[in-house]
Design a protein around this motif. Sequence first.
Motif, PDB file in Angstrom:
ATOM      1  N   HIS A 120      -4.250  25.641  41.372  1.00 55.40           N
ATOM      2  CA  HIS A 120      -3.549  24.987  42.476  1.00 55.40           C
ATOM      3  C   HIS A 120      -3.249  25.967  43.618  1.00 55.40           C
ATOM      4  O   HIS A 120      -2.522  26.931  43.439  1.00 55.40           O
ATOM      5  CB  HIS A 120      -2.253  24.358  41.945  1.00 55.40           C
ATOM      6  N   HIS A 160      -3.238  24.175  36.141  1.00 58.05           N
ATOM      7  CA  HIS A 160      -2.970  22.983  35.333  1.00 58.05           C
ATOM      8  C   HIS A 160      -4.253  22.175  35.206  1.00 58.05           C
ATOM      9  O   HIS A 160      -5.193  22.376  35.972  1.00 58.05           O
ATOM     10  CB  HIS A 160      -1.838  22.155  35.956  1.00 58.05           C
ATOM     11  N   HIS A 162      -6.972  18.975  35.382  1.00 59.33           N
ATOM     12  CA  HIS A 162      -7.223  17.893  36.341  1.00 59.33           C
ATOM     13  C   HIS A 162      -7.884  16.703  35.667  1.00 59.33           C
ATOM     14  O   HIS A 162      -8.634  15.946  36.284  1.00 59.33           O
ATOM     15  CB  HIS A 162      -8.044  18.385  37.544  1.00 59.33           C
ATOM     16  N   HIS A 418      -6.614  20.205  48.018  1.00 57.28           N
ATOM     17  CA  HIS A 418      -7.239  21.271  47.231  1.00 57.28           C
ATOM     18  C   HIS A 418      -7.968  22.274  48.129  1.00 57.28           C
ATOM     19  O   HIS A 418      -8.593  21.883  49.123  1.00 57.28           O
ATOM     20  CB  HIS A 418      -8.290  20.688  46.283  1.00 57.28           C
ATOM     21  N   HIS A 465      -4.265  14.395  47.030  1.00 56.82           N
ATOM     22  CA  HIS A 465      -3.498  13.442  46.212  1.00 56.82           C
ATOM     23  C   HIS A 465      -2.017  13.738  46.261  1.00 56.82           C
ATOM     24  O   HIS A 465      -1.594  14.828  46.649  1.00 56.82           O
ATOM     25  CB  HIS A 465      -3.984  13.443  44.752  1.00 56.82           C
ATOM     26  N   HIS A 467       1.303  14.779  44.515  1.00 54.97           N
ATOM     27  CA  HIS A 467       1.541  15.604  43.326  1.00 54.97           C
ATOM     28  C   HIS A 467       2.618  15.042  42.410  1.00 54.97           C
ATOM     29  O   HIS A 467       2.990  15.680  41.421  1.00 54.97           O
ATOM     30  CB  HIS A 467       1.781  17.075  43.664  1.00 54.97           C
TER      31      HIS A 467
END
Length: 498
Positions: A120, A160, A162, A418, A465, A467
């Motif tokens: 991230h 993390h 995805h 991203h 997106h 979060h």
Amino acid sequence: MFCACHSPWKRLVILAAAFATLAWLSASPVWAQTPAGYAPAGWDAGVKLAETPDINPDPNIVEVNITARLAEVEVAPGKKVNAWTYNGSLPGPFIRAKVGNRLIVHFVNELNDPTTIHWHGVRLPIEMDGVPVISQPPVKKGESFTYDFVLRDASLFWYHPHVMSAQQVGYGLYGALLVEDPADGIGVADELTLVLSDIGFDSKGTLEDSESGGSAGMVFGREGGYVLVNGRTKPTLKARSGAPQRWRIVNTAKSRFFYLDLDGQDFLVIGQDGGLQATPTKSNILLITPGERMDVIVAPKGTPGSQITLRAMLYNRGYGSIEYRSVEEVMTIDFSAEPTLAKVTLPSPSRTIVPPKAEGATPVAMVLTLPPQEAGHSEFRINGVPYWKATPFKAALGETQLWTIKNDTDWDHPFHLHGYFFMPVDEKGVPIAPATWKDTLNIPMKTTAHMLVTFDDRPGTWMIHCHILDHAEGGLMGTVHVGPGPATEHAHPAPKKP
Ligand code: C2O
Ligand code: CU
């Protein structure tokens, strides 16, 4: 008397040492700390993050092994949960590197479910972004994948999955990646990385269903009942009253906002997602929404020997977030018996930030909506479509765009892009002072945000997106295809209808 020695030679040596110390003191700003800092011995023992050895002797390469697997972790005395972990710890191992280093991660999946690792905020090539199908196939049970990229920016990042992110992050899969700039000159020796999160489980240590509450649960954004700091509930941090500490904080919770109050005392924000901001800002309350990072300096003060509490205050991010809710105690600050450190001037680092040019920037408009339920089912949409019906936004290599994102829903959305940093600006494209690089920005309910972003030399299909990961899974997700060629399909299935 300073010195019990009689030989003039010894006196000379001591004098020379004293002068060297004086010279060091005068060359350093008033707040300069001894290399060891001011904090009492064992000050951070209650919030120590697990680490994993760097197996590469090259000082410019950090190479680690990370395995996703189930493990029982204790988040409070006697409170054990069977979590999904990286290397058996919650959070996963703390990865530390220096700006410019190459990071190599040998990832193995021992979970029953497929997964990936997304880095991230890191500006990396699309192949390393951890998005299933776009970047790589999902890593199935027993399979492995090697992530390998250069860390071009100094800041706190995090990692993390995805795949089924709301579930997998909520179940414990996240860790911090600190990329340090040894030359940043902040000079606060007592440094800490704080991973704020939450987790929900029952008395048997079984994780709460990630689909609980169905569509309504998705819209609220499910929060876990245990608030965690570095994997523990209400840990204790020792401090010397008045002494500065640098806290790098990341909110890895899937939905929970952290609205921090340090007994009414100040947070000096020196940086955010993309490293130091142009100038520091001071505030006695600090909002950190899911995915965001804050680099702050605090100098907690209190009567020596007493305690204060870091609290998470109520923050209205939409219906269900403050009703019947109470303030949470996040961490105890335990002051040592030493007297309050007098006259501390905090550092005031500044950074020259050249914002992307608003003039000539391509306008891109997005509207976030939540239409009335159909058949008991809700979905979030960007420009009228949930992600499973979306077509990618487009950008050329090197193009600067001015995004206008209107949140037409009754919930806040921490909006994440991203692979690129963007800069929050006003409606005319002027950076909101102080200029700062973000990759995640909260767009409060019924408000409009503007941001400038330059898509550099890294083509690919990059995700956008919310979060609040439940919102993302509930439709609030899309892609921007940067560069020539067709976009890669983000084969993300629509959630099952009830
Ligand atoms: Cu933390 Cu798609 O990201
Ligand atoms: Cu959202």
